[in-house]
Design a protein around this motif. Structure first.
Motif, PDB file in Angstrom:
ATOM      1  N   ASN A   1      33.190 -22.488  13.401  1.00 14.37           N
ATOM      2  CA  ASN A   1      34.236 -21.493  13.369  1.00 14.37           C
ATOM      3  C   ASN A   1      33.710 -20.144  13.885  1.00 14.37           C
ATOM      4  O   ASN A   1      32.606 -19.724  13.535  1.00 14.37           O
ATOM      5  CB  ASN A   1      34.745 -21.358  11.933  1.00 14.37           C
ATOM      6  CG  ASN A   1      36.015 -20.562  11.835  1.00 14.37           C
ATOM      7  OD1 ASN A   1      36.497 -20.018  12.834  1.00 14.37           O
ATOM      8  ND2 ASN A   1      36.555 -20.509  10.638  1.00 14.37           N
ATOM      9  N   VAL A   2      34.500 -19.473  14.711  1.00 14.21           N
ATOM     10  CA  VAL A   2      34.079 -18.195  15.295  1.00 14.21           C
ATOM     11  C   VAL A   2      33.890 -17.150  14.205  1.00 14.21           C
ATOM     12  O   VAL A   2      32.961 -16.339  14.249  1.00 14.21           O
ATOM     13  CB  VAL A   2      35.110 -17.725  16.347  1.00 14.21           C
ATOM     14  CG1 VAL A   2      34.760 -16.341  16.863  1.00 14.21           C
ATOM     15  CG2 VAL A   2      35.200 -18.723  17.476  1.00 14.21           C
TER      16      VAL A   2
ATOM     17  N   LYS B   1      27.786 -14.681  10.111  1.00 12.73           N
ATOM     18  CA  LYS B   1      26.346 -14.940  10.066  1.00 12.73           C
ATOM     19  C   LYS B   1      25.579 -13.884  10.853  1.00 12.73           C
ATOM     20  O   LYS B   1      24.516 -13.429  10.426  1.00 12.73           O
ATOM     21  CB  LYS B   1      26.034 -16.330  10.611  1.00 12.73           C
ATOM     22  CG  LYS B   1      26.326 -17.439   9.659  1.00 12.73           C
ATOM     23  CD  LYS B   1      25.858 -18.763  10.232  1.00 12.73           C
ATOM     24  CE  LYS B   1      25.960 -19.855   9.212  1.00 12.73           C
ATOM     25  NZ  LYS B   1      25.330 -21.096   9.665  1.00 12.73           N
ATOM     26  N   MET B   2      26.108 -13.494  11.995  1.00 15.35           N
ATOM     27  CA  MET B   2      25.444 -12.463  12.803  1.00 15.35           C
ATOM     28  C   MET B   2      25.392 -11.139  12.057  1.00 15.35           C
ATOM     29  O   MET B   2      24.368 -10.449  12.048  1.00 15.35           O
ATOM     30  CB  MET B   2      26.163 -12.275  14.137  1.00 15.35           C
ATOM     31  CG  MET B   2      26.098 -13.454  15.040  1.00 15.35           C
ATOM     32  SD  MET B   2      24.453 -13.637  15.712  1.00 15.35           S
ATOM     33  CE  MET B   2      24.711 -14.983  16.817  1.00 15.35           C
ATOM     34  N   ILE B   3      26.498 -10.766  11.427  1.00 12.51           N
ATOM     35  CA  ILE B   3      26.533  -9.516  10.670  1.00 12.51           C
ATOM     36  C   ILE B   3      25.574  -9.588   9.489  1.00 12.51           C
ATOM     37  O   ILE B   3      24.820  -8.643   9.212  1.00 12.51           O
ATOM     38  CB  ILE B   3      27.967  -9.208  10.201  1.00 12.51           C
ATOM     39  CG1 ILE B   3      28.835  -8.848  11.409  1.00 12.51           C
ATOM     40  CG2 ILE B   3      27.974  -8.076   9.181  1.00 12.51           C
ATOM     41  CD1 ILE B   3      30.303  -8.721  11.102  1.00 12.51           C
TER      42      ILE B   3
END
Length: 76
Positions: free
Chosen positions: A2-3, A9-11
């Motif tokens: 999911n985008v 996760k990146m944040i």
């Protein structure tokens, strides 16, 4: 994947690496204190250097934990 989950996760990984700024300051303080202590008493060079390396290792351990958390967030 999911985008939204990938973006979260990146944040999260980026926020986990904020601890590295404190580590940079801590390492600077450790070696700055070595220079000041050596200037005051050059006879204690070996003992001061031993304590400095211990302080450096403990400070860098915090950086490794922060990076480990960031990688766990990204790749799990």
């Amino acid at each position: 994947m999911n985008v939204t989950l990938q973006g979260s996760k990146m944040i999260g990984a980026g926020l986990a690496t904020i601890g590295l700024t404190g580590v940079g300051a801590g390492v600077g303080i450790v070696f700055g204190s070595l220079v000041l202590a050596f200037a005051r008493n050059p006879a204690l060079k070996q003992q001061l250097f031993t304590y400095t390396i211990l302080g450096f290792a403990l400070t860098e351990a915090v950086a490794l934990f922060a990076l480990m958390m960031a990688f766990l967030i990204l790749f799990t």
